[in-house]
Design an enzyme around this catalytic site. Sequence first.
Site, mmCIF file in Angstrom:
data_model
loop_
_atom_site.group_PDB
_atom_site.id
_atom_site.type_symbol
_atom_site.label_atom_id
_atom_site.label_comp_id
_atom_site.label_asym_id
_atom_site.label_seq_id
_atom_site.Cartn_x
_atom_site.Cartn_y
_atom_site.Cartn_z
ATOM 1 N N ASP A 23 0.848 -1.181 0.000
ATOM 2 C CA ASP A 23 0.000 0.000 0.000
ATOM 3 C C ASP A 23 0.895 1.245 0.000
ATOM 4 O O ASP A 23 1.928 1.294 0.673
ATOM 5 C CB ASP A 23 -0.907 0.011 1.239
ATOM 6 C CG ASP A 23 -2.060 0.989 1.108
ATOM 7 O OD1 ASP A 23 -3.209 0.533 0.977
ATOM 8 O OD2 ASP A 23 -1.805 2.214 1.129
ATOM 9 N N ILE A 24 0.485 2.267 -0.755
ATOM 10 C CA ILE A 24 1.286 3.483 -0.892
ATOM 11 C C ILE A 24 1.273 4.319 0.390
ATOM 12 O O ILE A 24 2.152 5.167 0.592
ATOM 13 C CB ILE A 24 0.755 4.307 -2.100
ATOM 14 C CG1 ILE A 24 1.825 5.239 -2.641
ATOM 15 C CG2 ILE A 24 -0.515 5.051 -1.737
ATOM 16 C CD1 ILE A 24 1.459 5.869 -3.984
ATOM 17 N N ASN A 84 -12.845 -3.201 2.590
ATOM 18 C CA ASN A 84 -13.809 -2.118 2.686
ATOM 19 C C ASN A 84 -14.797 -2.274 1.532
ATOM 20 O O ASN A 84 -14.393 -2.393 0.370
ATOM 21 C CB ASN A 84 -13.102 -0.761 2.625
ATOM 22 C CG ASN A 84 -12.218 -0.531 3.838
ATOM 23 O OD1 ASN A 84 -12.529 -0.984 4.939
ATOM 24 N ND2 ASN A 84 -11.098 0.158 3.653
ATOM 25 N N GLN A 86 -14.276 2.384 1.237
ATOM 26 C CA GLN A 86 -13.711 1.946 -0.048
ATOM 27 C C GLN A 86 -13.532 3.156 -0.959
ATOM 28 O O GLN A 86 -14.468 3.932 -1.180
ATOM 29 C CB GLN A 86 -14.630 0.912 -0.723
ATOM 30 C CG GLN A 86 -14.012 0.330 -1.986
ATOM 31 C CD GLN A 86 -14.860 -0.783 -2.612
ATOM 32 O OE1 GLN A 86 -15.982 -1.051 -2.182
ATOM 33 N NE2 GLN A 86 -14.310 -1.405 -3.641
ATOM 34 N N SER A 87 -12.305 3.310 -1.470
ATOM 35 C CA SER A 87 -12.011 4.430 -2.361
ATOM 36 C C SER A 87 -11.543 3.953 -3.741
ATOM 37 O O SER A 87 -11.545 4.746 -4.691
ATOM 38 C CB SER A 87 -10.946 5.342 -1.744
ATOM 39 O OG SER A 87 -9.738 4.639 -1.543
ATOM 40 N N HIS A 119 -9.990 -5.245 -3.246
ATOM 41 C CA HIS A 119 -8.661 -5.430 -2.661
ATOM 42 C C HIS A 119 -8.819 -5.712 -1.181
ATOM 43 O O HIS A 119 -9.603 -5.068 -0.490
ATOM 44 C CB HIS A 119 -7.779 -4.189 -2.863
ATOM 45 C CG HIS A 119 -8.435 -2.919 -2.449
ATOM 46 N ND1 HIS A 119 -9.383 -2.280 -3.221
ATOM 47 C CD2 HIS A 119 -8.306 -2.170 -1.328
ATOM 48 C CE1 HIS A 119 -9.803 -1.206 -2.601
ATOM 49 N NE2 HIS A 119 -9.173 -1.110 -1.434
ATOM 50 N N HIS A 149 -6.914 -5.545 2.383
ATOM 51 C CA HIS A 149 -5.768 -4.946 3.080
ATOM 52 C C HIS A 149 -5.181 -6.011 4.011
ATOM 53 O O HIS A 149 -5.869 -6.503 4.910
ATOM 54 C CB HIS A 149 -6.213 -3.764 3.943
ATOM 55 C CG HIS A 149 -6.745 -2.595 3.188
ATOM 56 N ND1 HIS A 149 -6.015 -1.441 2.965
ATOM 57 C CD2 HIS A 149 -7.955 -2.382 2.607
ATOM 58 C CE1 HIS A 149 -6.752 -0.579 2.291
ATOM 59 N NE2 HIS A 149 -7.934 -1.111 2.066
HETATM 60 P P1 AMP Z 1 -9.687 1.543 0.159
HETATM 61 O O1 AMP Z 1 -9.820 2.896 0.815
HETATM 62 O O2 AMP Z 1 -10.105 0.383 1.031
HETATM 63 O O3 AMP Z 1 -10.385 1.521 -1.196
HETATM 64 O O4 AMP Z 1 -8.148 1.301 -0.069
HETATM 65 C C1 AMP Z 1 -7.451 1.856 -1.137
HETATM 66 C C2 AMP Z 1 -6.002 1.778 -0.784
HETATM 67 O O5 AMP Z 1 -5.252 1.946 -1.951
HETATM 68 C C3 AMP Z 1 -5.534 2.846 0.215
HETATM 69 O O6 AMP Z 1 -5.021 2.227 1.389
HETATM 70 C C4 AMP Z 1 -4.472 3.606 -0.554
HETATM 71 O O7 AMP Z 1 -3.387 4.007 0.261
HETATM 72 C C5 AMP Z 1 -4.061 2.591 -1.597
HETATM 73 N N1 AMP Z 1 -3.478 3.133 -2.809
HETATM 74 C C6 AMP Z 1 -3.937 4.169 -3.548
HETATM 75 N N2 AMP Z 1 -3.147 4.359 -4.623
HETATM 76 C C7 AMP Z 1 -2.172 3.416 -4.563
HETATM 77 C C8 AMP Z 1 -1.051 3.099 -5.370
HETATM 78 N N3 AMP Z 1 -0.743 3.786 -6.493
HETATM 79 N N4 AMP Z 1 -0.252 2.080 -4.998
HETATM 80 C C9 AMP Z 1 -0.521 1.391 -3.863
HETATM 81 N N5 AMP Z 1 -1.570 1.630 -3.063
HETATM 82 C C10 AMP Z 1 -2.382 2.639 -3.400
#
Ligand code: AMP
Length: 120
Positions: A38-39, A93, A100-101, A106, A108
């Site tokens: 995760d970034i 999420n 969820q964003s 995915h 975590h």
């Molecule tokens: P969610 O909020 O459950 O949808 O999780 C999305 C996750 O994606 C978050 O924890 C972000 O930090 C992660 N994320 C967003 N962009 C990237 C990326 N380019 N590489 C790795 N993780 C990312």
Amino acid sequence: MTVETPGPAQPCLFCKIVAGDIPTTVVAESENAVAFNDIDPKAPVHALVVPRDHHVNVTELAAADPDLLAELVDLGSRVAGQLADGQFRLIFNNGTRAGQSVFHVHGHVLAGTDLGWTPA
Ligand code: AMP
Ligand code: ZN
């Protein structure tokens, strides 16, 4: 009940990562899934396990391909075994209100420390 997702569909971030079009650190792979860091890590180990094929969320994935959901769990377990002591939290999420964003399913994988519990 369906989970609302933002629309219209945009080029999917995690499809691009799986395709290698956006750089990432892959920590493990299986036939149908990829795990990458995760970034914005929230634990010493924080990887995301994603199917190579696009599915919107875990509800949709479970209905469409339960074996692939099991493969994500197995891959997450493998990541925790490789990068920590094998114990891990796996969070999906599911929907915007749940946090969820990114609308490519995915999990975590959080590991490598004693985890608290403050989900809301
Ligand atoms: P969610 O909020 O459950 O949808 O999780 C999305 C996750 O994606 C978050 O924890 C972000 O930090 C992660 N994320 C967003 N962009 C990237 C990326 N380019 N590489 C790795 N993780 C990312
Ligand atoms: Zn996607």
